[in-house]
Design a protein around this motif. Structure first.
Motif, PDB file in Angstrom:
ATOM      1  N   PHE A  56       0.811  -1.218   0.000  1.00  0.00           N
ATOM      2  CA  PHE A  56       0.000   0.000   0.000  1.00  0.00           C
ATOM      3  C   PHE A  56       0.844   1.268   0.000  1.00  0.00           C
ATOM      4  O   PHE A  56       1.999   1.266   0.441  1.00  0.00           O
ATOM      5  N   LYS A  57       0.234   2.357  -0.479  1.00  0.00           N
ATOM      6  CA  LYS A  57       0.872   3.665  -0.407  1.00  0.00           C
ATOM      7  C   LYS A  57       1.003   4.065   1.058  1.00  0.00           C
ATOM      8  O   LYS A  57       0.183   3.681   1.888  1.00  0.00           O
ATOM      9  N   LYS A  61      -1.618   3.485   4.594  1.00  0.00           N
ATOM     10  CA  LYS A  61      -1.267   2.467   5.596  1.00  0.00           C
ATOM     11  C   LYS A  61      -1.986   2.623   6.933  1.00  0.00           C
ATOM     12  O   LYS A  61      -2.419   1.624   7.530  1.00  0.00           O
ATOM     13  N   PRO A  62      -2.143   3.845   7.490  1.00  0.00           N
ATOM     14  CA  PRO A  62      -2.861   3.950   8.778  1.00  0.00           C
ATOM     15  C   PRO A  62      -4.284   3.398   8.700  1.00  0.00           C
ATOM     16  O   PRO A  62      -4.719   2.658   9.594  1.00  0.00           O
ATOM     17  N   ALA A  63      -5.021   3.750   7.627  1.00  0.00           N
ATOM     18  CA  ALA A  63      -6.397   3.282   7.479  1.00  0.00           C
ATOM     19  C   ALA A  63      -6.436   1.776   7.246  1.00  0.00           C
ATOM     20  O   ALA A  63      -7.324   1.081   7.765  1.00  0.00           O
ATOM     21  N   ILE A  64      -5.487   1.252   6.479  1.00  0.00           N
ATOM     22  CA  ILE A  64      -5.448  -0.189   6.212  1.00  0.00           C
ATOM     23  C   ILE A  64      -5.112  -0.957   7.488  1.00  0.00           C
ATOM     24  O   ILE A  64      -5.667  -2.035   7.747  1.00  0.00           O
ATOM     25  N   SER A  69      -7.074  -4.668  11.614  1.00  0.00           N
ATOM     26  CA  SER A  69      -7.347  -4.949  13.028  1.00  0.00           C
ATOM     27  C   SER A  69      -8.806  -5.337  13.239  1.00  0.00           C
ATOM     28  O   SER A  69      -9.114  -6.273  13.987  1.00  0.00           O
ATOM     29  N   GLY A  70      -9.709  -4.640  12.571  1.00  0.00           N
ATOM     30  CA  GLY A  70     -11.130  -4.941  12.720  1.00  0.00           C
ATOM     31  C   GLY A  70     -11.555  -6.208  12.012  1.00  0.00           C
ATOM     32  O   GLY A  70     -12.546  -6.841  12.392  1.00  0.00           O
ATOM     33  N   ILE A  79     -13.499  -2.329  -0.480  1.00  0.00           N
ATOM     34  CA  ILE A  79     -12.954  -1.004  -0.762  1.00  0.00           C
ATOM     35  C   ILE A  79     -12.150  -1.035  -2.061  1.00  0.00           C
ATOM     36  O   ILE A  79     -11.749  -2.100  -2.526  1.00  0.00           O
ATOM     37  N   GLU A  80     -11.925   0.144  -2.616  1.00  0.00           N
ATOM     38  CA  GLU A  80     -11.023   0.287  -3.761  1.00  0.00           C
ATOM     39  C   GLU A  80      -9.748   0.968  -3.284  1.00  0.00           C
ATOM     40  O   GLU A  80      -9.801   1.921  -2.522  1.00  0.00           O
ATOM     41  N   GLU A  81      -8.619   0.474  -3.748  1.00  0.00           N
ATOM     42  CA  GLU A  81      -7.323   1.033  -3.353  1.00  0.00           C
ATOM     43  C   GLU A  81      -6.337   0.906  -4.511  1.00  0.00           C
ATOM     44  O   GLU A  81      -6.520   0.077  -5.416  1.00  0.00           O
ATOM     45  N   THR A  82      -5.309   1.719  -4.458  1.00  0.00           N
ATOM     46  CA  THR A  82      -4.174   1.566  -5.375  1.00  0.00           C
ATOM     47  C   THR A  82      -3.076   0.853  -4.612  1.00  0.00           C
ATOM     48  O   THR A  82      -2.689   1.287  -3.522  1.00  0.00           O
ATOM     49  N   ILE A  83      -2.616  -0.263  -5.153  1.00  0.00           N
ATOM     50  CA  ILE A  83      -1.566  -1.022  -4.487  1.00  0.00           C
ATOM     51  C   ILE A  83      -0.396  -1.217  -5.447  1.00  0.00           C
ATOM     52  O   ILE A  83      -0.479  -0.895  -6.634  1.00  0.00           O
TER      53      ILE A  83
END
Length: 257
Positions: A56-57, A61-64, A69-70, A79-83
């Motif tokens: 991840f960017k 990282k903090p949100a991921i 954890s959850g 979710i959509e992300e750029t990896i």
């Protein structure tokens, strides 16, 4: 012959899945399937034991980390992300993860769906819609600096933005001094349409262009009042012919048959 579902080898099921799949625990990847090897362009040996955060960017990282954890207690939302793949190339993906247990170890199973083709098709569609809208927003010159902008169909947010972007530019290019915006072909007069007409009228006024709006339905005035929009500064007519007559143009339709 009936088979007991408990006899199914689920490791084989996920190993030969067409979608990339990662299993990780305590921020360490413990398994990836064959599709994930191809997707990340790396072997299992190169990926296992690495942190799932590595793809991840930094800004994500903090949100991921919080999401992971959850996900030990309940499935996380898609979710959509750029990896990043292991070769450094980036890709837009859809991620879905949920908790699993491997013996006594709590882990997370994450599915990765490549959105490259979907995004490509969306961009093509967006460009096609934009070109169609641009054609639909063509200003038709008449005479003496007067022109007509016939609007039709439905005006959504994208088309409203395009109106505000293109109309002022085109009236200046075509040396238009009076623009008739004909709304008789618009399917529905909602708050977006009213707001767009109000803004275009104000922009044209700043450019020294007088605008007339034709083809408005009676309900428009009532809707405008509800939205707190005043139509006092907007000159309206029931038809393009009336607007031309007001502008001093002798508009006569001759039967050519």
């Amino acid at each position: 012959m009936s088979e007991n579902i408990e006899d199914i080898n689920y490791k084989e099921v996920i190993e030969y899945s067409l979608e990339p799949l990662i299993v990780h625990s305590q921020l360490k990847i413990i398994y990836i399937n064959e599709a994930a090897e191809k997707f990340f362009r790396a072997s299992k040996e190169e990926v296992i034991e690495r942190s799932p955060l590595d793809i991840f960017k930094d800004t994500s990282k903090p949100a991921i980390t919080k999401r992971i954890s959850g996900a030990y207690s309940k499935p996380a939302e898609v979710i959509e992300e750029t990896i990043y793949r292991m070769d450094g190339t980036s890709v837009d993906v859809e991620l879905y993860c949920h908790p699993i247990k491997i013996g006594d170890t709590r882990a997370i199973q994450t599915y990765v769906r490549d959105l490259t083709e979907k995004k490509h098709l969306e961009n093509i569609r967006r460009e096609m819609v934009k070109k169609i809208n641009e054609l639909a927003l063509t200003i038709v010159p008449l005479l003496g600096g007067i022109a007509v902008l016939p609007l039709s169909g439905t005006i959504d947010q994208d088309r409203a933005s395009l109106l505000l972007e293109l109309v002022p530019v085109n009236v200046q290019k075509q040396n238009v001094s009076k623009l008739i915006i004909d709304c008789s072909g618009i399917y529905e007069m909602d708050s977006l349409v009213i707001d767009s007409l109000f803004k275009i009228n104000n922009v044209l006024k700043l450019l020294g262009v007088q605008s007339f709006i034709t083809g408005l339905r009676p309900q428009l005035a009532a809707d405008a009042v509800k939205l707190g929009i005043s139509l006092e500064d907007i000159i309206t007519f029931s038809s393009v012919k009336d607007a031309l007559h007001f502008s001093g143009v002798d508009y006569t339709i001759t039967d050519q048959r």
